[in-house]
Design a protein around this motif. Structure first.
Motif, PDB file in Angstrom:
ATOM      1  N   SER A  60      -1.230  22.383  -5.626  1.00  0.00           N
ATOM      2  CA  SER A  60      -0.272  21.274  -5.640  1.00  0.00           C
ATOM      3  C   SER A  60      -1.002  19.933  -5.722  1.00  0.00           C
ATOM      4  O   SER A  60      -0.565  19.034  -6.441  1.00  0.00           O
ATOM      5  N   VAL A  61      -2.142  19.806  -4.999  1.00  0.00           N
ATOM      6  CA  VAL A  61      -2.933  18.575  -5.094  1.00  0.00           C
ATOM      7  C   VAL A  61      -3.445  18.410  -6.522  1.00  0.00           C
ATOM      8  O   VAL A  61      -3.407  17.307  -7.091  1.00  0.00           O
ATOM      9  N   ALA A  62      -3.924  19.513  -7.118  1.00  0.00           N
ATOM     10  CA  ALA A  62      -4.431  19.455  -8.494  1.00  0.00           C
ATOM     11  C   ALA A  62      -3.315  19.058  -9.457  1.00  0.00           C
ATOM     12  O   ALA A  62      -3.533  18.252 -10.370  1.00  0.00           O
ATOM     13  N   ARG A  63      -2.104  19.625  -9.250  1.00  0.00           N
ATOM     14  CA  ARG A  63      -0.980  19.255 -10.114  1.00  0.00           C
ATOM     15  C   ARG A  63      -0.644  17.762  -9.952  1.00  0.00           C
ATOM     16  O   ARG A  63      -0.384  17.059 -10.940  1.00  0.00           O
ATOM     17  N   ASP A 115      -3.332  15.839 -11.563  1.00  0.00           N
ATOM     18  CA  ASP A 115      -3.193  15.976 -13.010  1.00  0.00           C
ATOM     19  C   ASP A 115      -2.059  15.088 -13.520  1.00  0.00           C
ATOM     20  O   ASP A 115      -2.182  14.450 -14.574  1.00  0.00           O
ATOM     21  N   ALA A 116      -0.965  15.041 -12.758  1.00  0.00           N
ATOM     22  CA  ALA A 116       0.156  14.173 -13.143  1.00  0.00           C
ATOM     23  C   ALA A 116      -0.283  12.705 -13.091  1.00  0.00           C
ATOM     24  O   ALA A 116       0.039  11.923 -13.996  1.00  0.00           O
ATOM     25  N   PHE A 154      -2.051   7.846 -15.687  1.00  0.00           N
ATOM     26  CA  PHE A 154      -3.080   6.825 -15.899  1.00  0.00           C
ATOM     27  C   PHE A 154      -3.561   6.818 -17.349  1.00  0.00           C
ATOM     28  O   PHE A 154      -3.820   5.755 -17.914  1.00  0.00           O
ATOM     29  N   GLU A 155      -3.681   8.011 -17.934  1.00  0.00           N
ATOM     30  CA  GLU A 155      -4.075   8.073 -19.342  1.00  0.00           C
ATOM     31  C   GLU A 155      -3.022   7.420 -20.226  1.00  0.00           C
ATOM     32  O   GLU A 155      -3.338   6.679 -21.167  1.00  0.00           O
TER      33      GLU A 155
END
Length: 197
Positions: free
Chosen positions: A112-115, A118-119, A124-125
């Motif tokens: 969940s932290v990675a998701r 990633d979000a 930011f991208e």
């Protein structure tokens, strides 16, 4: 006389007959005694052999009892070892299950932290792409603004003093309208280049 001669023979025969008979009886008794002694010896030998077999059988029985007790002790130890091994295995299995649950929980949290990261990264991208595009647009507008400013400065520098006087003179003001129109065009060009966030 002949009868008399025969009588002693008969008498002697009669006398010998019980003695012979007694000898036969003694022989028969001796033979019976020998036979009984032989049978007694045979029975004694058989009894000794049976006693030896009994002793051997008892020794074998005692050995088998001891062996049986040893086997029972080994079976008991094996059962205890088996129960302990099963208990240890079940404990290790429970510990593994607990560890697995902890890993699953930690993995779910990490996922969940990675998701979330990633979000955020994608956001930011996207923002960076937007900012880059906006920066490029601002840079392009800035180039255009510099061009307009250079045009204004160039036109202003190109004016000779007599045009400046005519332009600012309230009486003559011949070029005033032309100058105001050019200033308005430059103002419009400058406003077109204003960056819009």
């Amino acid at each position: 006389m002949r009868l008399l001669r025969l009588s002693p023979v008969i008498a002697l025969a009669l006398m010998i007959s019980p003695a012979a008979h007694a000898d036969q009886e003694g022989d028969r008794l001796r033979e019976a005694l020998r036979s009984a002694t032989a049978q007694a010896r045979a029975a004694e030998d058989q009894r000794a052999a049976l006693q030896a077999r009994l002793t051997t059988a008892e020794q074998e029985r005692d050995r088998l009892r001891k062996q049986n007790e040893t086997y029972r002790a080994q079976v008991k130890e094996a059962e205890q070892a088996y129960r302990q091994a099963v208990k240890d295995f079940n404990e290790r299995l429970a510990e593994r299950d607990d560890s697995l649950e902890k890993w699953k929980t930690a993995y779910a949290e990490a996922a969940s932290v990675a998701r979330a990261k990633d979000a955020e990264r994608a956001k930011f991208e996207s923002d960076a792409t937007t900012f880059k595009a906006s920066t490029k647009a601002c840079e392009a507008k800035n180039v255009q603004l510099v061009k307009v400013a250079n045009d204004v400065v160039t036109k202003y520098e190109a004016m000779d003093p007599f045009e400046k006087v005519l332009d600012h003179d309230p009486v003559f003001g011949l070029k005033r309208v032309e100058h105001q129109n050019a200033a308005q065009d430059f103002r419009d060009k400058i406003l077109e280049q204003k960056a819009k966030p």
